[in-house]
Design an enzyme around this catalytic site. Structure first.
Site, short mmCIF file in Angstrom:
data_model
loop_
_atom_site.label_atom_id
_atom_site.label_comp_id
_atom_site.label_asym_id
_atom_site.label_seq_id
_atom_site.Cartn_x
_atom_site.Cartn_y
_atom_site.Cartn_z
N ARG A 28 0.04 2.58 -4.90
CA ARG A 28 -0.31 1.32 -4.24
C ARG A 28 0.34 0.18 -5.02
O ARG A 28 -0.17 -0.26 -6.04
CB ARG A 28 -1.83 1.13 -4.19
CG ARG A 28 -2.29 -0.14 -3.48
CD ARG A 28 -3.83 -0.20 -3.46
NE ARG A 28 -4.33 -1.32 -2.70
CZ ARG A 28 -4.59 -2.53 -3.22
NH1 ARG A 28 -4.39 -2.74 -4.52
NH2 ARG A 28 -5.05 -3.49 -2.46
N SER B 266 -9.29 2.90 5.33
CA SER B 266 -10.31 2.20 4.56
C SER B 266 -11.40 1.65 5.46
O SER B 266 -11.11 1.08 6.52
CB SER B 266 -9.67 1.03 3.79
OG SER B 266 -8.81 1.50 2.78
N LYS C 127 -9.48 -5.53 -5.45
CA LYS C 127 -9.71 -5.96 -4.06
C LYS C 127 -10.28 -7.38 -4.07
O LYS C 127 -11.44 -7.59 -3.70
CB LYS C 127 -10.68 -5.00 -3.36
CG LYS C 127 -10.10 -3.62 -3.07
CD LYS C 127 -9.17 -3.66 -1.88
CE LYS C 127 -8.66 -2.27 -1.52
NZ LYS C 127 -7.72 -2.30 -0.39
#
Length: 220
Positions: free
Chosen positions: A47, A120, A149
């Protein structure tokens, strides 16, 4: 070049899922992956939001080589094109990314109809929708607030309990999970977790991976 046949058994046996950026606290990405995969990581998601395609592909080649060596899954975040180019086992999508059906069509047209797709989820309605989404597994969280996040409020253990009861798909609890919080997450019904900083910022990532993997295996 990706799993063959039905995808679900491949993700169903995974317990400890690492989401990694391109740079980690412990030395090189290559050496770090060797340690955590040996410790018990079953799946690795790359990621990296800030890199262009070519340097990202170079990182992906490192992850592909190490996951193949240890028999683990390799997932790419967001980028279906990169997942195809890197020979990844699948792609992980957020709520604002390409729809699951569109990603599935792209993967199939590239000769990867059995590639994994993760999705997600952050609330009960999304977890309920997961089983009919065409995804192979869900991410559920963030369970605890996490700087990976920003702006995404923590969902707490209640959503983990809901997913354990209602998800209908394998799911990974994610968000702020480490050795200290893992017992509570397991207690809420999770049997799979995804982690970032618990491993990427660990002084001994292999030791932490082994301890987390052992706790998840013991939970059944």
């Amino acid at each position: 070049a990706g799993p063959q046949g039905p995808a679900s058994p491949f993700i169903g046996s995974a317990r400890l899922y690492l989401v990694t950026p391109g740079s980690v606290r412990w030395g090189s990405l290559d050496g770090f992956l060797a340690r955590v995969l040996e410790g018990g990581v079953d799946a690795v998601q790359l990621r990296v939001k800030e890199l262009e395609a070519r340097p990202l592909l170079r990182l992906a080649e490192v992850v592909r080589r190490r996951t193949t060596e240890f028999g683990a899954l390799f997932i790419v975040n967001d980028r279906v094109d990169l997942a195809i180019a890197a020979g990844a086992d699948g792609v992980h999508l957020g709520q604002d990314d390409l729809p699951v059906a569109a990603a599935r069509a792209q993967l199939a047209s590239a000769g990867h109809p059995g590639a994994l797709i993760g999705w997600s989820t952050h609330q009960e309605s999304e977890v309920r929708a997961g089983a009919g989404s065409g995804a192979d597994y869900l991410g559920v969280g963030p369970v605890y607030a996490t700087p990976t996040k920003p702006g995404r409020p923590a969902v707490g253990l209640e959503l983990v309990r809901f997913a354990a009861d209602r998800a209908g798909l394998p799911f990974f609890a994610v968000g702020g999970i480490d050795l200290a919080t893992l017992p509570g997450v397991i207690g809420a019904g999770a049997r799979r977790v995804a982690v970032v900083r618990a491993l990427t910022e660990a002084e001994d990532p292999g030791k932490v991976a082994a301890a987390m993997a052992a706790m998840l295996r013991a939970a059944g």
